[in-house]
Scaffold this motif. Sequence first.
Motif, PDB file in Angstrom:
ATOM      1  N   LYS A  23     104.284  -2.601  19.098  1.00 39.56           N
ATOM      2  CA  LYS A  23     104.252  -2.977  20.509  1.00 39.56           C
ATOM      3  C   LYS A  23     103.194  -4.012  20.849  1.00 39.56           C
ATOM      4  O   LYS A  23     103.256  -4.621  21.910  1.00 39.56           O
ATOM      5  CB  LYS A  23     103.980  -1.733  21.366  1.00 39.56           C
ATOM      6  CG  LYS A  23     105.089  -0.706  21.334  1.00 39.56           C
ATOM      7  CD  LYS A  23     104.811   0.410  22.282  1.00 39.56           C
ATOM      8  CE  LYS A  23     105.443   0.080  23.613  1.00 39.56           C
ATOM      9  NZ  LYS A  23     105.403   1.204  24.550  1.00 39.56           N
ATOM     10  N   GLY A  24     102.199  -4.160  19.981  1.00 37.80           N
ATOM     11  CA  GLY A  24     101.033  -4.964  20.320  1.00 37.80           C
ATOM     12  C   GLY A  24     100.000  -4.069  20.985  1.00 37.80           C
ATOM     13  O   GLY A  24     100.353  -3.083  21.656  1.00 37.80           O
ATOM     14  N   TYR A  25      98.732  -4.384  20.797  1.00 35.38           N
ATOM     15  CA  TYR A  25      97.657  -3.549  21.327  1.00 35.38           C
ATOM     16  C   TYR A  25      97.700  -3.469  22.845  1.00 35.38           C
ATOM     17  O   TYR A  25      97.595  -2.391  23.423  1.00 35.38           O
ATOM     18  CB  TYR A  25      96.307  -4.086  20.849  1.00 35.38           C
ATOM     19  CG  TYR A  25      95.126  -3.365  21.445  1.00 35.38           C
ATOM     20  CD1 TYR A  25      94.845  -2.061  21.072  1.00 35.38           C
ATOM     21  CD2 TYR A  25      94.316  -3.987  22.391  1.00 35.38           C
ATOM     22  CE1 TYR A  25      93.762  -1.379  21.627  1.00 35.38           C
ATOM     23  CE2 TYR A  25      93.233  -3.315  22.937  1.00 35.38           C
ATOM     24  CZ  TYR A  25      92.963  -2.018  22.557  1.00 35.38           C
ATOM     25  OH  TYR A  25      91.901  -1.358  23.115  1.00 35.38           O
ATOM     26  N   ALA A  26      97.884  -4.592  23.516  1.00 35.28           N
ATOM     27  CA  ALA A  26      97.850  -4.621  24.979  1.00 35.28           C
ATOM     28  C   ALA A  26      98.979  -3.785  25.581  1.00 35.28           C
ATOM     29  O   ALA A  26      98.785  -3.093  26.578  1.00 35.28           O
ATOM     30  CB  ALA A  26      97.912  -6.050  25.488  1.00 35.28           C
ATOM     31  N   ALA A  27     100.160  -3.818  24.994  1.00 28.59           N
ATOM     32  CA  ALA A  27     101.315  -3.109  25.540  1.00 28.59           C
ATOM     33  C   ALA A  27     101.341  -1.635  25.156  1.00 28.59           C
ATOM     34  O   ALA A  27     102.010  -0.834  25.807  1.00 28.59           O
ATOM     35  CB  ALA A  27     102.609  -3.778  25.082  1.00 28.59           C
ATOM     36  N   ALA A  28     100.627  -1.267  24.121  1.00 31.87           N
ATOM     37  CA  ALA A  28     100.616   0.128  23.662  1.00 31.87           C
ATOM     38  C   ALA A  28      99.784   0.985  24.615  1.00 31.87           C
ATOM     39  O   ALA A  28      98.780   0.535  25.148  1.00 31.87           O
ATOM     40  CB  ALA A  28     100.054   0.213  22.253  1.00 31.87           C
ATOM     41  N   SER A  29     100.222   2.205  24.793  1.00 32.92           N
ATOM     42  CA  SER A  29      99.480   3.131  25.656  1.00 32.92           C
ATOM     43  C   SER A  29      98.973   4.308  24.824  1.00 32.92           C
ATOM     44  O   SER A  29      99.442   4.543  23.706  1.00 32.92           O
ATOM     45  CB  SER A  29     100.377   3.649  26.780  1.00 32.92           C
ATOM     46  OG  SER A  29     101.370   4.504  26.241  1.00 32.92           O
ATOM     47  N   MET A  30      98.052   5.048  25.399  1.00 27.53           N
ATOM     48  CA  MET A  30      97.569   6.251  24.735  1.00 27.53           C
ATOM     49  C   MET A  30      98.713   7.264  24.605  1.00 27.53           C
ATOM     50  O   MET A  30      98.765   8.009  23.626  1.00 27.53           O
ATOM     51  CB  MET A  30      96.380   6.842  25.494  1.00 27.53           C
ATOM     52  CG  MET A  30      95.134   5.967  25.444  1.00 27.53           C
ATOM     53  SD  MET A  30      94.405   5.840  23.804  1.00 27.53           S
ATOM     54  CE  MET A  30      93.176   7.147  23.901  1.00 27.53           C
ATOM     55  N   ASP A  31      99.636   7.264  25.554  1.00 28.85           N
ATOM     56  CA  ASP A  31     100.813   8.134  25.445  1.00 28.85           C
ATOM     57  C   ASP A  31     101.642   7.769  24.219  1.00 28.85           C
ATOM     58  O   ASP A  31     102.153   8.650  23.518  1.00 28.85           O
ATOM     59  CB  ASP A  31     101.683   8.050  26.697  1.00 28.85           C
ATOM     60  CG  ASP A  31     101.096   8.778  27.890  1.00 28.85           C
ATOM     61  OD1 ASP A  31     100.266   9.691  27.671  1.00 28.85           O
ATOM     62  OD2 ASP A  31     101.456   8.444  29.023  1.00 28.85           O
ATOM     63  N   ASP A  32     101.795   6.456  23.961  1.00 27.40           N
ATOM     64  CA  ASP A  32     102.527   6.007  22.773  1.00 27.40           C
ATOM     65  C   ASP A  32     101.859   6.524  21.502  1.00 27.40           C
ATOM     66  O   ASP A  32     102.530   6.978  20.575  1.00 27.40           O
ATOM     67  CB  ASP A  32     102.597   4.479  22.719  1.00 27.40           C
ATOM     68  CG  ASP A  32     103.402   3.853  23.839  1.00 27.40           C
ATOM     69  OD1 ASP A  32     104.368   4.495  24.324  1.00 27.40           O
ATOM     70  OD2 ASP A  32     103.063   2.719  24.240  1.00 27.40           O
ATOM     71  N   VAL A  33     100.538   6.450  21.467  1.00 31.68           N
ATOM     72  CA  VAL A  33      99.789   6.913  20.298  1.00 31.68           C
ATOM     73  C   VAL A  33      99.954   8.424  20.148  1.00 31.68           C
ATOM     74  O   VAL A  33     100.181   8.922  19.039  1.00 31.68           O
ATOM     75  CB  VAL A  33      98.305   6.496  20.380  1.00 31.68           C
ATOM     76  CG1 VAL A  33      97.505   7.101  19.230  1.00 31.68           C
ATOM     77  CG2 VAL A  33      98.166   4.965  20.382  1.00 31.68           C
ATOM     78  N   CYS A  34      99.865   9.166  21.258  1.00 33.03           N
ATOM     79  CA  CYS A  34     100.068  10.626  21.215  1.00 33.03           C
ATOM     80  C   CYS A  34     101.430  10.960  20.639  1.00 33.03           C
ATOM     81  O   CYS A  34     101.553  11.827  19.768  1.00 33.03           O
ATOM     82  CB  CYS A  34      99.985  11.225  22.621  1.00 33.03           C
ATOM     83  SG  CYS A  34      98.340  11.434  23.254  1.00 33.03           S
ATOM     84  N   MET A  35     102.455  10.288  21.143  1.00 30.46           N
ATOM     85  CA  MET A  35     103.810  10.574  20.700  1.00 30.46           C
ATOM     86  C   MET A  35     103.957  10.280  19.206  1.00 30.46           C
ATOM     87  O   MET A  35     104.516  11.091  18.461  1.00 30.46           O
ATOM     88  CB  MET A  35     104.830   9.753  21.499  1.00 30.46           C
ATOM     89  CG  MET A  35     106.260  10.136  21.191  1.00 30.46           C
ATOM     90  SD  MET A  35     107.461   9.224  22.163  1.00 30.46           S
ATOM     91  CE  MET A  35     106.986   9.679  23.801  1.00 30.46           C
TER      92      MET A  35
END
Length: 167
Positions: free
Chosen positions: A29-41
Motif C-alpha cells: 500500500k505504501g507507508y503513507a496509505a497504510a494504517s495501523m488497522d492494516d498492520v493489525c489485520m
Amino acid sequence: MTTPNRQTVRSQNARDNIVQAALTVFALKGYAAASMDDVCMAAGCSKGGLYHHFRTKNAVLRGVVGRLAQTGALLPPFAASDGAASLPAASLGRVLIDIWAAAARDAELRAQLLAGYEAHLDTSMRTPNGLRLSELLRIGALIQLLTRGDELDADEAARRLGIGQAA
C-alpha cells in the motif's frame, strides 16, 4: 548467560510478526496509505497488542528499518541477504523509498539510518576487500539525500540509487 523467560520470547515473537506484517503492508500500500488497522489485520493481532509493542506508526517503521538493516536490505545492492524481507525487488524498492521519504520528516529515523550507513562505510573502508566503488557511491548518495533536509523526490532517489520502484 541467562535464558529468556517464555513471556520475553512470546513478546519478541509478537514484535517480529508485527514488523514482518508491516513490511508486507508497506510494500503493498505504501507507508503513507497504510494504517495501523492494516498492520493489525496482516499481523493477526489486536489493536491493543499492536500498540503495546509499537506506540506509533513511526515506531513500526523504525522496527521495519531494524529488520531491513539486519538482513542487509538497506545497503547496496538493496536485497535481503537471508530472504527475511521476503519481498520482490520492486516492492522492496518502494519500501526503501518510503523509508527515506519518512526520514526527511522524522529526525529519529534519519539518525538511525545515517548511523547505520556511516558505520557500514567506516567498517568497509577498513576492510581490505570492502565495498566496490559503485556501492560506495550509492551509500554516499543515500547519506547526501538524508542530510540535505529537502523533501525526497522518490523518482530521483530511485534513479540515483539504481533501484526499482513499485507502482
